[in-house]
Write a protein that holds these residues in place. Structure first.
Motif, PDB file in Angstrom:
ATOM      1  N   CYS A 497     167.933  11.749  20.376  1.00  0.00           N
ATOM      2  CA  CYS A 497     168.246  12.050  18.974  1.00  0.00           C
ATOM      3  C   CYS A 497     167.968  10.805  18.144  1.00  0.00           C
ATOM      4  CB  CYS A 497     169.706  12.473  18.842  1.00  0.00           C
ATOM      5  SG  CYS A 497     170.147  12.968  17.158  1.00  0.00           S
ATOM      6  N   ILE A 498     167.106  10.949  17.162  1.00  0.00           N
ATOM      7  CA  ILE A 498     166.606   9.788  16.433  1.00  0.00           C
ATOM      8  C   ILE A 498     166.681  10.041  14.928  1.00  0.00           C
ATOM      9  CG2 ILE A 498     164.584   8.322  16.030  1.00  0.00           C
ATOM     10  CD1 ILE A 498     163.686   9.053  18.880  1.00  0.00           C
ATOM     11  N   PRO A 499     167.335   9.125  14.179  1.00  0.00           N
ATOM     12  CA  PRO A 499     167.286   9.239  12.721  1.00  0.00           C
ATOM     13  C   PRO A 499     165.897   8.847  12.238  1.00  0.00           C
ATOM     14  CG  PRO A 499     168.428   7.222  13.360  1.00  0.00           C
ATOM     15  CD  PRO A 499     168.114   7.960  14.627  1.00  0.00           C
ATOM     16  N   THR A 500     165.247   9.714  11.510  1.00  0.00           N
ATOM     17  CA  THR A 500     163.860   9.429  11.142  1.00  0.00           C
ATOM     18  C   THR A 500     163.513  10.046   9.804  1.00  0.00           C
ATOM     19  OG1 THR A 500     161.558   9.499  11.905  1.00  0.00           O
ATOM     20  CG2 THR A 500     162.902  11.442  12.346  1.00  0.00           C
ATOM     21  N   ASN A 502     160.121   8.807   8.496  1.00  0.00           N
ATOM     22  CA  ASN A 502     158.682   8.584   8.467  1.00  0.00           C
ATOM     23  C   ASN A 502     157.999   9.025   9.754  1.00  0.00           C
ATOM     24  OD1 ASN A 502     156.577   7.832   6.843  1.00  0.00           O
ATOM     25  ND2 ASN A 502     156.604   5.683   7.435  1.00  0.00           N
ATOM     26  N   PHE A 503     158.774   9.553  10.711  1.00  0.00           N
ATOM     27  CA  PHE A 503     158.271  10.131  11.949  1.00  0.00           C
ATOM     28  C   PHE A 503     157.632   9.091  12.880  1.00  0.00           C
ATOM     29  CE2 PHE A 503     155.938  13.239  14.606  1.00  0.00           C
ATOM     30  CZ  PHE A 503     156.970  14.119  14.824  1.00  0.00           C
ATOM     31  N   GLY A 504     158.059   7.831  12.765  1.00  0.00           N
ATOM     32  CA  GLY A 504     157.486   6.791  13.614  1.00  0.00           C
ATOM     33  C   GLY A 504     158.246   6.589  14.905  1.00  0.00           C
ATOM     34  N   ASN A 505     159.556   6.362  14.805  1.00  0.00           N
ATOM     35  CA  ASN A 505     160.381   6.119  15.984  1.00  0.00           C
ATOM     36  C   ASN A 505     160.355   7.320  16.931  1.00  0.00           C
ATOM     37  OD1 ASN A 505     162.262   5.113  17.754  1.00  0.00           O
ATOM     38  ND2 ASN A 505     163.873   4.803  16.239  1.00  0.00           N
ATOM     39  N   ILE A 506     160.487   8.503  16.388  1.00  0.00           N
ATOM     40  CA  ILE A 506     160.492   9.709  17.215  1.00  0.00           C
ATOM     41  C   ILE A 506     159.106   9.979  17.801  1.00  0.00           C
ATOM     42  CG2 ILE A 506     159.965  11.458  15.443  1.00  0.00           C
ATOM     43  CD1 ILE A 506     162.341  13.087  16.663  1.00  0.00           C
ATOM     44  N   LEU A 507     158.060   9.551  17.085  1.00  0.00           N
ATOM     45  CA  LEU A 507     156.699   9.711  17.593  1.00  0.00           C
ATOM     46  C   LEU A 507     156.491   8.889  18.858  1.00  0.00           C
ATOM     47  CD1 LEU A 507     153.778  10.776  17.215  1.00  0.00           C
ATOM     48  CD2 LEU A 507     153.342   8.765  15.799  1.00  0.00           C
ATOM     49  N   ARG A 520     163.721  16.515  27.364  1.00  0.00           N
ATOM     50  CA  ARG A 520     163.834  17.960  27.142  1.00  0.00           C
ATOM     51  C   ARG A 520     163.579  18.308  25.675  1.00  0.00           C
ATOM     52  NH1 ARG A 520     167.518  22.216  25.962  1.00  0.00           N
ATOM     53  NH2 ARG A 520     168.752  20.662  24.839  1.00  0.00           N
ATOM     54  N   LYS A 521     164.292  17.650  24.767  1.00  0.00           N
ATOM     55  CA  LYS A 521     164.145  17.922  23.343  1.00  0.00           C
ATOM     56  C   LYS A 521     164.148  16.621  22.546  1.00  0.00           C
ATOM     57  CE  LYS A 521     164.259  22.528  23.197  1.00  0.00           C
ATOM     58  NZ  LYS A 521     163.158  23.352  22.656  1.00  0.00           N
ATOM     59  N   PHE A 522     163.311  16.587  21.527  1.00  0.00           N
ATOM     60  CA  PHE A 522     163.352  15.529  20.529  1.00  0.00           C
ATOM     61  C   PHE A 522     164.187  16.060  19.367  1.00  0.00           C
ATOM     62  CE2 PHE A 522     159.157  15.339  22.591  1.00  0.00           C
ATOM     63  CZ  PHE A 522     159.267  14.098  23.207  1.00  0.00           C
ATOM     64  N   ASP A 602     159.451  21.615  21.741  1.00  0.00           N
ATOM     65  CA  ASP A 602     159.840  20.226  22.006  1.00  0.00           C
ATOM     66  C   ASP A 602     160.826  19.669  20.987  1.00  0.00           C
ATOM     67  OD1 ASP A 602     158.287  19.598  24.363  1.00  0.00           O
ATOM     68  OD2 ASP A 602     156.514  19.736  23.107  1.00  0.00           O
ATOM     69  N   PHE A 603     160.818  20.178  19.767  1.00  0.00           N
ATOM     70  CA  PHE A 603     161.601  19.589  18.687  1.00  0.00           C
ATOM     71  C   PHE A 603     162.717  20.518  18.223  1.00  0.00           C
ATOM     72  CE2 PHE A 603     157.711  17.175  18.438  1.00  0.00           C
ATOM     73  CZ  PHE A 603     158.101  15.925  18.011  1.00  0.00           C
ATOM     74  N   VAL A 604     163.853  19.935  17.914  1.00  0.00           N
ATOM     75  CA  VAL A 604     164.889  20.589  17.125  1.00  0.00           C
ATOM     76  C   VAL A 604     165.258  19.601  16.020  1.00  0.00           C
ATOM     77  CG1 VAL A 604     165.797  22.045  18.950  1.00  0.00           C
ATOM     78  CG2 VAL A 604     166.705  19.744  18.659  1.00  0.00           C
TER      79      VAL A 604
END
Length: 743
Positions: A497-500, A502-507, A520-522, A602-604
């Motif tokens: 679970c990532i606060p994002t 700009n979609f960089g950290n989660i990328l 399992r899930k981002f 992959d994403f929620v």
């Protein structure tokens, strides 16, 4: 001189292949990129009719790593000569066993005589198994390296010690009384990084499996053009495919592809198998970083200097040997990414990125670095570039950020060094990021800088692969630490679970999963600026009638996510589809109905507003302080549920956002300095960040504030030259970095 010579099909590749080529023009020098060197390497490899050719495969590793056995297997497979340094060089030269020689002359004299014996040896087209101490003699190692590919057999230390016991070896070169063999091996292991070209690391593999891996590793080293980067809008054509593909070093230097869009890997990164991952469970962060990044960056692209750069970035400046993963409650774990110089997760990439960049660029070329940030990137960039060596430190960093916000402003101003100072912009992140893109696309301005001053624009934002790749490492490290601490077994799936915004950290986590780790899930956690959450839930990217909201979590106060286009990997790398979608972006919206189902596999995603303050209060009552961004992620993780272990990325130290944290925790204090003092005095975790507190107490003033206008920004670049005679002399004499950041 001893000489072995077989299979001379391959032209020898000299070190000049990797030097910078200078072409003089009337105005200035243009510098050909590392492309020339890599192209020469590719031509040389492709001219051979065998795997080895004139080059030697040189096996290096600790005593007991299996170099001799593996070397013999490889020699049989290739039908080439096998040279064991102990048996064929040292014992023949000395007419006695190696152990007898060590006992007769002692450690220091042994190393010198061993080095001299190797200097009198020459071979080509052979497999050479080094001793465990060859690396301690620089001259002999350079002698071997100039005509060989050095492969490091990175067998885990616990396996090495076990093997040496079985072999009944009680003493090795360099071991004195009072020094345990394990301590000496651990100390010596760090010196291998200086020499090897590529490595193999796996626990429990048989010699036959290791030999096969080594051959695959050598094949990868030979195929220089197998790991390149292309634009997200790339449409393959027979005649254009090779022209548009770039090496990693080129992607780092250029920042954006030739069509001004994002770079993405043309193929997936090399994967680590189960044994390789398991061998890293007990490793430190530096060791994990080296193995993971070596799978992502072709070894010829960093000229064997990657290990040195990682050591400099992480070993010298970091207070933690691992990024702590702390059990919070239930199935929730906090990945603490804030113990480093500026108290932000961005240190994990921006301590290494400057070294990668300085290595990739020609040594005399001028570069201007543009950065947009909504919070803590400015101070992280300034601090990262301040740790370059003396020559590279000639580059100047100028930071642009919004005029509002006391703490982040103090952070950035306090991070100024001799090669960087601060400038304010009266704007928000989206405006600054848009300004950067407009400057990059202004061919008149960029052409003027290049032709007149030999200065090229680049970016240190997370669109740059020199910054994005290091972020993969801490996601890997968190998973391995959960295994190490016994919370999960290797192979068990987890959520992240990532606060994002700009979609960089989660990328980076997405690319990590592609390296064979079961994420399992981002979980994408947004604040009131929840464009990404809406996109993931409905497949609709919609900026219409959206206004940027100022929140307690400013680093994710972003509407336009610059790295969202990386999702083209889910569109089967369809450049035409990406072009179609983003050509609609001028209308401020587009839809991906055909991809939304695949995306949601992959994403929620979810978002929260001021509930994050309640989360800060609740966790503070259990003696843990969250910063507002981590609190956003915790709220979202709580809502989605905890059926699986979830790693929540804590992206900043709570002190960095002291006003919001003290307000939420009901700590009474008005002044920022008082808030920081009170936060650091309480016994709640995490512990105080001393460097952060010291930096923000520095009383320095901001030199410039300017309006959010591209032309005004350009004019202020010249005005930053307060330490030089003129902008022209400033540009022509010094390479420099320009950083645009926002709060």
């Amino acid at each position: 001189m001893l000489h072995f010579n077989q299979y001379q099909h391959l032209k020898q590749i000299t070190q000049t292949c990797f030097s910078i080529v200078h072409v003089k023009t009337d105005k200035h020098k243009l510098f050909l990129s590392r492309t020339f060197a890599l192209a020469e390497l590719r031509k040389s490899w492709h001219s051979t009719r065998s795997l080895v050719g004139d080059k030697n495969i040189i096996l290096m590793g600790l005593p007991g790593a299996g170099k001799t056995t593996v070397g013999r297997i490889i020699g049989q497979k290739l039908g080439c000569c096998v040279v064991d340094v102990d048996d064929y060089i040292l014992e023949k030269a000395w007419n006695m066993s190696v152990s007898e020689k060590l006992q007769n002359v002692g450690n220091e004299q042994f190393l010198e005589e061993e080095g001299r014996a190797v200097l009198n040896f020459s071979a080509s087209g052979s497999v050479i198994s080094l001793t465990g101490s060859n690396l301690m003699h620089d001259a002999s190692m350079w002698h071997l390296k100039k005509n060989g590919i050095i492969v490091y057999l990175g067998v885990p230390l616990v396996d090495i010690v076990s093997r040496l016991k079985l072999m009944k070896i009680v003493r090795i070169v360099g071991q004195n009384s009072g020094t345990s063999m394990k301590d000496l091996l651990k100390f010596r292991r760090q010196y291998y990084k200086e020499w090897y070209d590529t490595c193999f690391c796996e626990s429990g593999a048989s010699p036959e499996e290791v030999a096969a891996k080594v051959l695959n590793t050598v094949k990868r080293y030979q195929h220089v053009d197998s790991e390149t980067f292309i634009s997200t809008r790339h449409v393959p054509k027979d005649c254009e495919q090779k022209v548009s593909a770039k090496f990693f070093s080129e992607a780092v230097i250029e920042g954006l592809a030739s069509d001004r869009e994002l770079f993405v890997p043309e193929k997936e990164f090399s994967k680590l198998n189960c044994g390789e991952w398991k061998s890293l469970v007990g490793a430190f962060y530096v060791e994990r970083a080296q193995i993971v990044l070596e799978k992502c960056i072709h070894p010829a692209d960093t000229s064997s200097r990657l290990g040195e750069m990682i050591e400099t970035a992480y070993r010298e400046n970091f207070t933690c040997s691992k990024m702590p993963v702390r059990h919070l409650s239930g199935n929730q774990f906090i990945l603490e990414l804030f113990y480093e110089p500026t108290g932000s997760f961005k240190d994990l990439s921006l301590q290494l990125m400057p070294h990668l960049f300085a290595h990739c660029i020609p040594p005399s070329c001028n570069y201007m670095i543009l950065v947009a940030t909504s919070g803590d990137t400015g101070s992280a960039v300034l601090n990262g570039f301040s740790h370059l060596n003396k020559n590279d430190k000639q580059r100047i960093a100028v930071t642009f950020f919004p005029e509002n916000g006391d703490f982040q402003k103090a952070q950035i101003i306090g991070s100024q060094r001799e090669n960087g100072w601060a400038m304010g912009v009266k704007s928000d992140f989206d405006i600054c990021q848009t300004a950067i893109k407009r400057i990059f696309k202004d061919s008149d301005f960029t052409g003027f800088l290049t032709v007149e001053y030999g200065t090229i624009l680049n970016s240190a934002n997370s669109i740059n692969w020199g910054r994005l790749l290091p972020q993969i490492v801490y996601h890997a490290s968190a998973y391995l630490d959960l295994v190490s601490q016994g919370f999960i077994s290797f192979g068990s799936p987890v959520d992240v679970c990532i606060p994002t915004g700009n979609f960089g950290n989660i990328l980076a986590a997405v690319y990590f999963k592609m390296m064979k780790i079961p994420i399992r899930k981002f979980i994408c956690a947004s604040n009131q600026n929840h464009v990404l959450t809406d996109f993931i839930k409905m497949g609709h990217y919609d900026l219409r009638e959206r206004k940027l909201a100022q929140t307690f979590s400013p680093a994710i106060d972003i509407l336009r996510s610059s790295k969202l286009e990386h999702l083209h990997m889910m569109a089967n790398k369809d450049g035409q589809l990406m072009t179609k979608l983003y050509n609609q972006e001028w209308q401020h919206h587009f839809q991906i109905e055909i991809l939304v189902e695949k995306l949601q596999q992959d994403f929620v995603a979810d978002w929260c507003s001021e509930e994050c303050l309640a989360a800060i209060f609740f966790t503070y009552s259990t003696w843990y302080s969250l910063d507002p961004h981590t609190a956003v992620a915790k709220v979202v993780a709580d809502r989605i549920g905890q059926s699986w272990p979830v790693i929540v990325s804590s992206t900043a130290h709570c002190s960095e956002f002291a006003p919001a944290v003290t307000q939420a925790s009901e700590i009474q204090a008005n002044q920022t300095s008082r808030q920081l003092y009170l936060l650091s005095s309480y016994s709640a975790l995490p512990p105080p960040h001393e460097a952060l507190l010291e930096r923000t107490n520095q009383q320095e003033e901001m030199e410039y504030v300017c309006a959010a206008d591209v032309n005004v920004l350009k004019s202020h670049v010249g005005k930053t030259n307060t330490k030089s005679n003129s902008y022209k002399s400033f540009l022509s004499k010094i390479p420099f970095f320009l950083i645009i950041s926002t709060q």
